[in-house]
Design a protein around this motif. Structure first.
Motif, mmCIF file in Angstrom:
data_model
loop_
_atom_site.group_PDB
_atom_site.id
_atom_site.type_symbol
_atom_site.label_atom_id
_atom_site.label_comp_id
_atom_site.label_asym_id
_atom_site.label_seq_id
_atom_site.Cartn_x
_atom_site.Cartn_y
_atom_site.Cartn_z
ATOM 1 N N ILE A 32 -17.043 9.013 8.801
ATOM 2 C CA ILE A 32 -15.870 8.664 9.619
ATOM 3 C C ILE A 32 -15.899 9.582 10.835
ATOM 4 O O ILE A 32 -15.859 10.807 10.702
ATOM 5 N N ASP A 169 -0.105 6.294 5.758
ATOM 6 C CA ASP A 169 -0.771 6.830 4.568
ATOM 7 C C ASP A 169 -1.517 5.734 3.812
ATOM 8 O O ASP A 169 -2.620 5.957 3.290
ATOM 9 N N HIS A 172 -4.682 5.002 5.659
ATOM 10 C CA HIS A 172 -5.626 6.107 5.461
ATOM 11 C C HIS A 172 -6.327 5.996 4.102
ATOM 12 O O HIS A 172 -7.544 6.190 4.005
ATOM 13 N N GLU A 173 -5.562 5.682 3.072
ATOM 14 C CA GLU A 173 -6.141 5.541 1.734
ATOM 15 C C GLU A 173 -7.185 4.426 1.711
ATOM 16 O O GLU A 173 -8.258 4.564 1.100
ATOM 17 N N LEU A 175 -8.964 3.313 4.267
ATOM 18 C CA LEU A 175 -10.138 3.712 5.045
ATOM 19 C C LEU A 175 -11.049 4.638 4.242
ATOM 20 O O LEU A 175 -12.279 4.536 4.318
ATOM 21 N N LEU A 176 -10.469 5.523 3.471
ATOM 22 C CA LEU A 176 -11.273 6.416 2.643
ATOM 23 C C LEU A 176 -11.998 5.640 1.546
ATOM 24 O O LEU A 176 -13.146 5.959 1.198
ATOM 25 N N ARG A 179 -14.931 3.900 3.309
ATOM 26 C CA ARG A 179 -15.999 4.874 3.571
ATOM 27 C C ARG A 179 -16.776 5.192 2.296
ATOM 28 O O ARG A 179 -17.998 5.337 2.312
ATOM 29 N N GLU A 194 -4.074 12.750 11.933
ATOM 30 C CA GLU A 194 -4.850 11.656 11.366
ATOM 31 C C GLU A 194 -6.338 11.998 11.369
ATOM 32 O O GLU A 194 -7.043 11.794 10.369
ATOM 33 N N ALA A 197 -7.218 14.564 8.719
ATOM 34 C CA ALA A 197 -7.187 14.028 7.359
ATOM 35 C C ALA A 197 -8.368 13.120 7.053
ATOM 36 O O ALA A 197 -8.842 13.078 5.917
ATOM 37 N N LEU A 198 -8.880 12.404 8.067
ATOM 38 C CA LEU A 198 -9.868 11.363 7.817
ATOM 39 C C LEU A 198 -11.300 11.706 8.211
ATOM 40 O O LEU A 198 -12.242 11.317 7.523
ATOM 41 N N CYS A 199 -11.469 12.415 9.318
ATOM 42 C CA CYS A 199 -12.775 12.449 9.980
ATOM 43 C C CYS A 199 -13.725 13.526 9.455
ATOM 44 O O CYS A 199 -13.323 14.668 9.224
#
Length: 282
Positions: A32, A169, A172-173, A175-176, A179, A194, A197-199
Motif C-alpha cells: 500500500i 474505519d 480501511h479494514e 483495504l487491508l 492487500r 489515514e 494507518a494504511l501505508c
C-alpha cells in the motif's frame, strides 16, 4: 520486492502550468503506497496518468510491465481497479443490480458480489436503491465495484474524503483485507492519519515535486527532535533535551509525582509534512 509501479522523472504540463515537475517513485507488488499532499499538489494528475486517463508530458511510467503507451490495451485495463471522483453508480438501480451489472462486465460470479458486500458491512442493504443510500454507503459500494474482478493494482483517489470516522474505519479494514490477498494499492490522500494507518511507504508531493519519501515510521523517526515534553500538575510545562547532560534530570522526572504527563517529541506524519514543506495540509 518485485516492482508493480515505476515512475521516473514524470512531468505533466497543462498549457503553461507545470502540474508535475519530474517526480520519481516505485511501488512494490502487494504494497500500500500513499501519495500524500494538499489539494492541488499533483496527486490526482499522477493517478490519471497511471490509469491511462492522461498522457505524460515527459518521463517514464510503467505499471505491471506495461509502459504508458500501452495503457489503453484491454489487458492493462482489466488488471486495474479504480476509485476516483469520476466513479459512479446507477442511482435508480438497487445495490444488487449495480454490482450484478458490473460483475457481468468483469466476468465474475455472484459469490464475489456477496463477498465484497460482506467485507464492507452492506450485505443487508443489497436490495436498496442507490439513490437512497448515504454518501458513506455509496463510497463503499464504489469500492466494491472497483475490486469485484480482483484487480492486480487498485488506484484510490481520496477514498475516504469527507466521510465519517466509522465509515472510514470500515473502508480501511477492507483495504487491508484486499492487500492481504496480494493486491497492490496506491492511494492519494491529504489525511496523514489515514496514511499512517494504511501505508507501507509514502511520498510527500507538494507543488508537483516529491519532497521526501519512505515508510511512515522511518519518516517520523528522521524528523523527530530528542526532546521530552513534561507537564506538571500546576499546569507548568517544561522541555528537556535528551542528552547525557540531562540524564539525572530525566531520571528524576520519571519518579516525580508532580508530573502528570511526559512524552517524547515524536511527530505525526502531518507534522513531518509541515516540516518538510512549510505548509499545512488543507
Amino acid at each position: 520486492m518485485e516492482t508493480a509501479i515505476s515512475v521516473e522523472a514524470l512531468k505533466k504540463h497543462f498549457d503553461n502550468e507545470e502540474a508535475l515537475k519530474g517526480i520519481s517513485f516505485e511501488v512494490g507488488k502487494g504494497e500500500i503506497f500513499g501519495l500524500l499532499g494538499p489539494s492541488g499538489s499533483g496527486k490526482t494528475t499522477t493517478i490519471k496518468i497511471l490509469t491511462g486517463e492522461l498522457e505524460p508530458t515527459g518521463g517514464q511510467v510503467e505499471v505491471l510491465g506495461y509502459p504508458y503507451q500501452a495503457f489503453k490495451r484491454s489487458g492493462y485495463v482489466k488488471s486495474l481497479g479504480i476509485l476516483s471522483d469520476n466513479s459512479s453508480l446507477y442511482d435508480r438501480l438497487t445495490v444488487k443490480d449495480n454490482l450484478t451489472l458490473f460483475r457481468k462486465l468483469y466476468g465474475t460470479g455472484q459469490a464475489k458480489v456477496d463477498q465484497v458486500l460482506k467485507d464492507v458491512g452492506l450485505s443487508n442493504h443489497i436490495n436498496k436503491r442507490v439513490k437512497d443510500l448515504s454518501k458513506g454507503m455509496k463510497q463503499r459500494i464504489l469500492l466494491c465495484k472497483a475490486v469485484l474482478h480482483e484487480p492486480e493494482v487498485l488506484f484510490l483517489d481520496e477514498p475516504t474524503s469527507a466521510l465519517d470516522p466509522v465509515t472510514t474505519d470500515s473502508i480501511h479494514e477492507m483495504l487491508l483485507k484486499i492487500r492481504s490477498r496480494g493486491t497492490t494499492i496506491m492511494l492519494t490522500t491529504h489525511n496523514m492519519d489515514e496514511a499512517t494507518a494504511l501505508c507501507d511507504n509514502v511520498a510527500f508531493l507538494n507543488d508537483g515535486i516529491i519532497t521526501d519519501n519512505g515508510s511512515p515510521d522511518a519518516l517520523r523517526q528522521a524528523y523527530k527532535s530528542n526532546t521530552m515534553h513534561v507537564t506538571y500538575d500546576d499546569g507548568t510545562k517544561k522541555q528537556i533535551p535528551v542528552n547525557l547532560e540531562n540524564k539525572a534530570q530525566l531520571e528524576a522526572a520519571l519518579f516525580d509525582t508532580n508530573i502528570v504527563n511526559m512524552k517524547s517529541d515524536y511527530p505525526t506524519l502531518g507534522e513531518v509534512f509541515k516540516k518538510v514543506t512549510g505548509k499545512e495540509l488543507v
